[in-house]
Each structure stands twice: as C-alpha cells, then as structure tokens.
Scaffold this motif. Structure first.
Motif, PDB file in Angstrom:
ATOM      1  N   UNK A 127       0.845  -1.249   0.147  1.00  0.00           N
ATOM      2  CA  UNK A 127       0.083   0.058  -0.049  1.00  0.00           C
ATOM      3  C   UNK A 127       0.827   1.160   0.000  1.00  0.00           C
ATOM      4  N   UNK A 128       2.007   1.182   0.799  1.00  0.00           N
ATOM      5  CA  UNK A 128       2.725   2.455   0.992  1.00  0.00           C
ATOM      6  C   UNK A 128       3.651   2.544  -0.362  1.00  0.00           C
ATOM      7  N   UNK A 129       3.944   1.577  -0.943  1.00  0.00           N
ATOM      8  CA  UNK A 129       4.714   1.789  -2.108  1.00  0.00           C
ATOM      9  C   UNK A 129       3.886   2.041  -3.355  1.00  0.00           C
ATOM     10  N   UNK A 130       2.883   1.688  -3.385  1.00  0.00           N
ATOM     11  CA  UNK A 130       1.854   1.868  -4.610  1.00  0.00           C
ATOM     12  C   UNK A 130       1.416   3.436  -4.452  1.00  0.00           C
ATOM     13  N   UNK A 131       1.192   3.812  -3.166  1.00  0.00           N
ATOM     14  CA  UNK A 131       0.851   5.257  -2.981  1.00  0.00           C
ATOM     15  C   UNK A 131       1.857   6.223  -3.543  1.00  0.00           C
TER      16      UNK A 131
END
Length: 219
Positions: free
Chosen positions: A25-29
C-alpha cells in the motif's frame, strides 16, 4: 525489556502478511504520487524554461504548497475529499511537485547553449531540439529530482495515518496506541527505510539506463 524489545523477529514472522500488505500500500501510493507529480512538474518546467516570467508564479505556488505542514494540509483536505486515500494522494503530489519542478528547470537551464545552437544549425525545429537535445541533457537533473521526491514521499506517506490511509504509518501509529509496542514500530520503520532504498536504487538504475552516453563519456 524482554516483553517489549526494540526489534522482534518473531513479530516480523508472525505478522509478515500484515507487513507486506501495508508495504505494498505504501509503495503503490508513493509511486502513484511521484508519477502524477512528474506528469505535472516536467511540462511545467519546460513551460517555465521557455516563458521566464512564469517562473515566479509557478515555482512560487509550488513552494507555498510545500511549506504547508503535512498534518495541516491533510486536515484541510479531509473535510473536502473525505477520509482515506484521495486526500493523502493529493497532498503527496503537492509536496513532490516543487522538487521535481526545480530540478527540471535547473536541468534545462544547464544545457550548453552551444549544443542548442549546433542542433538548430542542423535544421532542428523547437520541438525536435526539446525532445532530442534539451530533455536528454536535462534528464540527470530530472532523475535526481525524482529520487529526492520519492524518498521524501516515502516518509510523508506515514503522516497519512491522520486521515486513515498511511501505509506503514498505520502500523507505527498502532504500535504507539498499543502501549508503545516498540517491535511493531521498529518493524514498520525498517520496512519504510528499506522501501525508500529500493525505490531510490530503482530510479538511479533507470536513470543510468536512459543516459548511457554519460557512462561512455566518463570512460
């Protein structure tokens, strides 16, 4: 101390799925925010380099957005856009704009005028000069801006927890609420650092692949 260590491999193993979910989630955002900021900032940088009187307005506006504290910005956006992903994404894009914009302008301004004159002498029009000469020469500066914007965005995502979408920040905040559970906080922090390093190296490698002539010049 044994019950609440600074780092626990057991915690990592038992919560691997949760850590992975929040890391993704962190990486995609992060990637999405930097990509959107790049799509906005690079054309603006080209425009500013062509029309100099716009520099103060465009860069000044981006600088003002950058100076707004993240907690305040998310608090302002939440009532307008609701709780969740959207206000966090918009806030991250706003913060990444200035770094990429400045580096784009700096890279374009640093292109050797003699090289531009030579291209025009070969019959290159303005568009061809931009695509085949100016942007390739400015690319290292743009890549440096992307690296800096990406690393800072990885850190900034964690603040999104205030509006319910903070990636690994969710685990950090949960650790603080859970009687200051240091193993959870440290695991999320290390995952955040590792993510920043991986993305930074990926952009660096991509920049090298797109500018092979720089390596030949050094050799």
């Amino acid at each position: 101390m044994a019950a609440n260590p600074w780092f626990s491999w057991t915690y990592v193993v038992e919560n691997a799925d949760t850590l992975w979910e929040h890391t993704v989630q962190h990486a995609v955002l992060t990637v999405e925010a930097v990509a959107i900021a790049t799509v906005i900032a690079v054309p603006l940088g080209i425009l500013v380099s062509r029309i100099r009187w716009l520099a103060g307005i465009v860069i000044g506006t981006a600088a003002v957005l950058y100076t707004v504290p993240s907690l305040a910005l998310f608090a302002i956006l939440a009532p307008l856009l609701g709780i969740g992903r959207t206000p966090v994404l918009i806030g991250l894009v706003a913060y990444a704009l200035l770094v990429i914009l400045r580096n784009t302008v700096a890279g374009l301004d640093a292109v050797d005028p003699a090289v531009l004159d030579a291209a025009r002498g070969l019959g290159y029009g303005p568009g061809r000069v931009l695509v085949h000469v100016s942007l390739p020469n400015a690319l290292p500066s743009v890549v440096a801006g992307l690296r800096l914007a990406t690393v800072s965005t990885v850190a900034m995502v964690t603040v999104g927890v205030v509006v319910g979408y903070g990636g690994l920040g969710q685990l950090m905040f949960q650790g603080f609420r859970n009687n200051f559970y240091r193993a959870e906080i440290m695991a999320a922090t290390l995952a955040c650092v590792l993510l920043a390093v991986v993305l930074d190296v990926a952009i660096w490698a991509g920049g090298r692949a797109l500018t092979p002539w720089r390596e030949r010049r050094r050799a």
